[in-house]
Every structure is written in structure tokens, then in C-alpha cells.
Design a protein around this motif. Structure first.
Motif, PDB file in Angstrom:
ATOM      1  N   ASN A  26       0.833  -1.198   0.000  1.00  0.00           N
ATOM      2  CA  ASN A  26       0.000   0.000   0.000  1.00  0.00           C
ATOM      3  C   ASN A  26       0.874   1.259   0.000  1.00  0.00           C
ATOM      4  OD1 ASN A  26      -2.882   0.671   0.111  1.00  0.00           O
ATOM      5  ND2 ASN A  26      -2.342   1.729   2.001  1.00  0.00           N
ATOM      6  N   LYS A  27       1.929   1.247   0.823  1.00  0.00           N
ATOM      7  CA  LYS A  27       2.843   2.387   0.906  1.00  0.00           C
ATOM      8  C   LYS A  27       3.520   2.629  -0.444  1.00  0.00           C
ATOM      9  CE  LYS A  27       6.919   3.998   3.404  1.00  0.00           C
ATOM     10  NZ  LYS A  27       8.075   3.882   2.522  1.00  0.00           N
ATOM     11  N   GLY A  28       3.972   1.559  -1.089  1.00  0.00           N
ATOM     12  CA  GLY A  28       4.616   1.690  -2.388  1.00  0.00           C
ATOM     13  C   GLY A  28       3.673   2.250  -3.448  1.00  0.00           C
ATOM     14  N   GLN A  29       2.433   1.782  -3.449  1.00  0.00           N
ATOM     15  CA  GLN A  29       1.455   2.292  -4.412  1.00  0.00           C
ATOM     16  C   GLN A  29       1.140   3.761  -4.158  1.00  0.00           C
ATOM     17  OE1 GLN A  29      -2.076  -0.117  -4.956  1.00  0.00           O
ATOM     18  NE2 GLN A  29      -0.908  -1.978  -4.540  1.00  0.00           N
ATOM     19  N   TYR A  30       1.079   4.151  -2.876  1.00  0.00           N
ATOM     20  CA  TYR A  30       0.794   5.547  -2.542  1.00  0.00           C
ATOM     21  C   TYR A  30       1.945   6.446  -3.020  1.00  0.00           C
ATOM     22  CZ  TYR A  30      -1.021   9.546   0.000  1.00  0.00           C
ATOM     23  OH  TYR A  30      -1.523  10.777   0.316  1.00  0.00           O
ATOM     24  N   GLU A  31       3.181   6.016  -2.780  1.00  0.00           N
ATOM     25  CA  GLU A  31       4.338   6.791  -3.228  1.00  0.00           C
ATOM     26  C   GLU A  31       4.365   6.906  -4.749  1.00  0.00           C
ATOM     27  OE1 GLU A  31       7.697   4.893  -1.408  1.00  0.00           O
ATOM     28  OE2 GLU A  31       7.313   5.851   0.535  1.00  0.00           O
ATOM     29  N   LEU A  32       3.995   5.845  -5.451  1.00  0.00           N
ATOM     30  CA  LEU A  32       3.931   5.874  -6.907  1.00  0.00           C
ATOM     31  C   LEU A  32       2.882   6.890  -7.382  1.00  0.00           C
ATOM     32  CD1 LEU A  32       4.823   4.576  -9.625  1.00  0.00           C
ATOM     33  CD2 LEU A  32       2.929   2.983  -9.312  1.00  0.00           C
ATOM     34  N   ALA A  33       1.701   6.874  -6.781  1.00  0.00           N
ATOM     35  CA  ALA A  33       0.647   7.823  -7.161  1.00  0.00           C
ATOM     36  C   ALA A  33       1.075   9.260  -6.843  1.00  0.00           C
ATOM     37  CB  ALA A  33      -0.654   7.478  -6.440  1.00  0.00           C
ATOM     38  N   LEU A  34       1.743   9.445  -5.703  1.00  0.00           N
ATOM     39  CA  LEU A  34       2.211  10.779  -5.325  1.00  0.00           C
ATOM     40  C   LEU A  34       3.267  11.287  -6.299  1.00  0.00           C
ATOM     41  CD1 LEU A  34       2.069  13.071  -3.256  1.00  0.00           C
ATOM     42  CD2 LEU A  34       3.818  11.858  -1.941  1.00  0.00           C
ATOM     43  N   ASN A  35       4.186  10.418  -6.708  1.00  0.00           N
ATOM     44  CA  ASN A  35       5.198  10.809  -7.693  1.00  0.00           C
ATOM     45  C   ASN A  35       4.563  11.150  -9.034  1.00  0.00           C
ATOM     46  OD1 ASN A  35       7.432  10.667  -6.014  1.00  0.00           O
ATOM     47  ND2 ASN A  35       7.778   8.493  -6.445  1.00  0.00           N
ATOM     48  N   LEU A  36       3.556  10.391  -9.442  1.00  0.00           N
ATOM     49  CA  LEU A  36       2.835  10.684 -10.681  1.00  0.00           C
ATOM     50  C   LEU A  36       2.194  12.068 -10.596  1.00  0.00           C
ATOM     51  CD1 LEU A  36       1.742   9.718 -13.449  1.00  0.00           C
ATOM     52  CD2 LEU A  36      -0.206   8.767 -12.201  1.00  0.00           C
ATOM     53  N   PHE A  37       1.588  12.361  -9.463  1.00  0.00           N
ATOM     54  CA  PHE A  37       0.955  13.661  -9.252  1.00  0.00           C
ATOM     55  C   PHE A  37       2.000  14.784  -9.344  1.00  0.00           C
ATOM     56  CE2 PHE A  37      -0.753  17.123  -6.700  1.00  0.00           C
ATOM     57  CZ  PHE A  37      -2.047  17.193  -7.156  1.00  0.00           C
ATOM     58  N   LYS A  38       3.127  14.603  -8.656  1.00  0.00           N
ATOM     59  CA  LYS A  38       4.184  15.626  -8.663  1.00  0.00           C
ATOM     60  C   LYS A  38       4.736  15.844 -10.070  1.00  0.00           C
ATOM     61  CE  LYS A  38       5.912  14.978  -3.953  1.00  0.00           C
ATOM     62  NZ  LYS A  38       7.060  14.489  -3.150  1.00  0.00           N
ATOM     63  N   LYS A  39       4.961  14.758 -10.812  1.00  0.00           N
ATOM     64  CA  LYS A  39       5.502  14.878 -12.169  1.00  0.00           C
ATOM     65  C   LYS A  39       4.531  15.614 -13.091  1.00  0.00           C
ATOM     66  CE  LYS A  39       9.413  12.803 -11.662  1.00  0.00           C
ATOM     67  NZ  LYS A  39      10.670  13.527 -11.813  1.00  0.00           N
ATOM     68  N   ASN A  40       3.243  15.370 -12.908  1.00  0.00           N
ATOM     69  CA  ASN A  40       2.255  16.057 -13.743  1.00  0.00           C
ATOM     70  C   ASN A  40       2.170  17.535 -13.406  1.00  0.00           C
ATOM     71  OD1 ASN A  40       1.024  14.140 -15.647  1.00  0.00           O
ATOM     72  ND2 ASN A  40       0.670  12.990 -13.773  1.00  0.00           N
ATOM     73  N   VAL A  41       2.296  17.886 -12.131  1.00  0.00           N
ATOM     74  CA  VAL A  41       2.324  19.302 -11.739  1.00  0.00           C
ATOM     75  C   VAL A  41       3.558  19.960 -12.344  1.00  0.00           C
ATOM     76  CG1 VAL A  41       2.621  20.877  -9.790  1.00  0.00           C
ATOM     77  CG2 VAL A  41       0.951  19.047  -9.650  1.00  0.00           C
ATOM     78  N   SER A  42       4.695  19.279 -12.284  1.00  0.00           N
ATOM     79  CA  SER A  42       5.924  19.809 -12.863  1.00  0.00           C
ATOM     80  C   SER A  42       5.786  20.010 -14.369  1.00  0.00           C
ATOM     81  CB  SER A  42       7.074  18.846 -12.552  1.00  0.00           C
ATOM     82  OG  SER A  42       8.244  19.255 -13.193  1.00  0.00           O
ATOM     83  N   MET A  43       5.131  19.046 -15.037  1.00  0.00           N
ATOM     84  CA  MET A  43       4.920  19.150 -16.480  1.00  0.00           C
ATOM     85  C   MET A  43       4.021  20.349 -16.814  1.00  0.00           C
ATOM     86  SD  MET A  43       3.505  16.236 -19.102  1.00  0.00           S
ATOM     87  CE  MET A  43       1.932  16.111 -18.278  1.00  0.00           C
ATOM     88  N   LEU A  44       2.983  20.561 -16.018  1.00  0.00           N
ATOM     89  CA  LEU A  44       2.109  21.713 -16.246  1.00  0.00           C
ATOM     90  C   LEU A  44       2.854  23.029 -16.028  1.00  0.00           C
ATOM     91  CD1 LEU A  44      -1.321  20.692 -14.670  1.00  0.00           C
ATOM     92  CD2 LEU A  44      -0.815  21.181 -17.069  1.00  0.00           C
ATOM     93  N   LYS A  45       3.678  23.091 -14.986  1.00  0.00           N
ATOM     94  CA  LYS A  45       4.462  24.299 -14.739  1.00  0.00           C
ATOM     95  C   LYS A  45       5.405  24.591 -15.897  1.00  0.00           C
ATOM     96  CE  LYS A  45       4.572  24.383  -9.690  1.00  0.00           C
ATOM     97  NZ  LYS A  45       5.452  24.251  -8.510  1.00  0.00           N
ATOM     98  N   THR A  46       6.020  23.536 -16.425  1.00  0.00           N
ATOM     99  CA  THR A  46       6.916  23.702 -17.571  1.00  0.00           C
ATOM    100  C   THR A  46       6.147  24.215 -18.785  1.00  0.00           C
ATOM    101  OG1 THR A  46       8.344  21.929 -16.768  1.00  0.00           O
ATOM    102  CG2 THR A  46       8.550  22.515 -19.091  1.00  0.00           C
ATOM    103  N   ALA A  47       4.964  23.651 -19.016  1.00  0.00           N
ATOM    104  CA  ALA A  47       4.142  24.088 -20.156  1.00  0.00           C
ATOM    105  C   ALA A  47       3.695  25.537 -20.010  1.00  0.00           C
ATOM    106  CB  ALA A  47       2.920  23.176 -20.291  1.00  0.00           C
ATOM    107  N   LEU A  48       3.504  25.980 -18.768  1.00  0.00           N
ATOM    108  CA  LEU A  48       3.078  27.352 -18.531  1.00  0.00           C
ATOM    109  C   LEU A  48       4.251  28.322 -18.459  1.00  0.00           C
ATOM    110  CD1 LEU A  48       0.308  26.694 -15.861  1.00  0.00           C
ATOM    111  CD2 LEU A  48      -0.023  27.372 -18.246  1.00  0.00           C
ATOM    112  N   GLY A  49       5.484  27.789 -18.545  1.00  0.00           N
ATOM    113  CA  GLY A  49       6.683  28.637 -18.509  1.00  0.00           C
ATOM    114  C   GLY A  49       7.072  29.065 -17.108  1.00  0.00           C
ATOM    115  N   LYS A  50       6.592  28.390 -16.099  1.00  0.00           N
ATOM    116  CA  LYS A  50       6.891  28.756 -14.713  1.00  0.00           C
ATOM    117  C   LYS A  50       8.173  28.089 -14.218  1.00  0.00           C
ATOM    118  CE  LYS A  50       2.812  30.709 -13.980  1.00  0.00           C
ATOM    119  NZ  LYS A  50       2.483  31.982 -13.507  1.00  0.00           N
ATOM    120  N   GLN A  51       8.657  27.114 -14.965  1.00  0.00           N
ATOM    121  CA  GLN A  51       9.786  26.325 -14.504  1.00  0.00           C
ATOM    122  C   GLN A  51      10.596  25.924 -15.722  1.00  0.00           C
ATOM    123  OE1 GLN A  51       8.557  23.177 -11.891  1.00  0.00           O
ATOM    124  NE2 GLN A  51      10.183  21.848 -12.621  1.00  0.00           N
ATOM    125  N   ARG A  52      11.889  25.720 -15.524  1.00  0.00           N
ATOM    126  CA  ARG A  52      12.710  25.280 -16.656  1.00  0.00           C
ATOM    127  C   ARG A  52      12.449  23.877 -17.028  1.00  0.00           C
ATOM    128  NH1 ARG A  52      18.471  26.203 -15.052  1.00  0.00           N
ATOM    129  NH2 ARG A  52      17.821  27.044 -13.096  1.00  0.00           N
TER     130      ARG A  52
END
Length: 135
Positions: free
Chosen positions: A109-135
Motif C-alpha cells: 500500500n505504501k509503495g502504491q501511494y508513493e507511486l501515485a504521489l510521484n505521478l501527481f508531482k511529475k504532472n504538476v511539474s509538467m504543467l508548470k513547464t508548459a506554462l513557462g513557470k519552470q525550466r
């Protein structure tokens, strides 16, 4: 920007909610490992196909039409249905909690939660990059 309107974020949140509720049930199982007649519980697996349908056709919640109507007397079960899985071991006092099995489920359960959390973080990072907020 409201991330709840994005399908991928909504599905990730659903998975994390399911894992959070499952963690509570597994913790209850471990806490009651010595309780006579206690039967280990678990959540029904999250059905990916059903979640896709729910996103495509959102359901309408029921409304309380009169202030005198009761919301219910049963405790809050959460959005996911729990079940009592079959176990092959039972102690003399009728307890059906196998600690090794529960600890394995907690680790998974812990491993699956960490995987989902990493997916969430990566998608936020991708959106920030698309919006020009991050390199």
C-alpha cells in the motif's frame, strides 16, 4: 487553475484516497490482531474501468430535500466498499488476522501511494513547464 477538473489529477486523487482508506483498515486489522473473533478486512480492489466511466459520466449526488430528514445513522464508510477476505488461518480464539499478511499489504500500500504521489508531482511539474513557470 483547479486541478480537479483535469482527468489525470482526479484519477490520481481517487487512487490516493483509496490507498488512504485501505491504510486505515489495515491498521485496524493489525491493532485487533489479538481480539477474539475479529476478522481481517480489506477494500475491494479499485476498478480502473469503473473509474474511467465515472470520469466520463459523473453521477449526481442525492440531495437532502427537507431539514428534518436525517442523513443516516451508520458510520461513514468512505467512498470505497470494504470486504472480509477469506483467510486460511484462524487462531484458537477465532481471530483471523495474519500479521505477516497484513504487514505485506501495508508495505504494498505504501509503495502504491508513493507511486501515485510521484505521478501527481511529475504532472504538476509538467504543467508548470508548459506554462513557462519552470525550466
Amino acid at each position: 487553475m483547479d486541478l480537479r477538473n483535469l482527468t489525470l489529477f482526479d484519477m490520481t486523487k481517487t487512487k490516493m484516497d483509496w490507498l488512504s482508506q485501505r491504510q486505515k483498515i489495515l491498521a485496524q486489522n493489525i491493532a485487533n490482531a489479538n481480539t477474539p473473533e475479529y476478522k481481517a478486512r480489506d477494500l475491494k480492489d479499485l476498478d480502473f474501468g469503473r473509474e474511467i466511466e465515472k470520469v466520463m459520466r459523473p453521477s449526481v449526488p442525492t440531495a437532502r430535500t427537507h431539514p428534518a430528514h436525517h442523513t443516516g445513522t451508520l458510520p461513514e464508510r468512505g467512498p470505497f466498499r470494504d470486504e472480509t477476505p477469506k483467510t486460511f488461518e484462524e487462531s484458537i480464539d477465532g481471530n483471523r488476522v495474519v500479521l505477516e499478511e497484513q504487514m505485506e499489504k501495508v508495505g504494498s500500500n505504501k509503495g502504491q501511494y508513493e507511486l501515485a504521489l510521484n505521478l501527481f508531482k511529475k504532472n504538476v511539474s509538467m504543467l508548470k513547464t508548459a506554462l513557462g513557470k519552470q525550466r
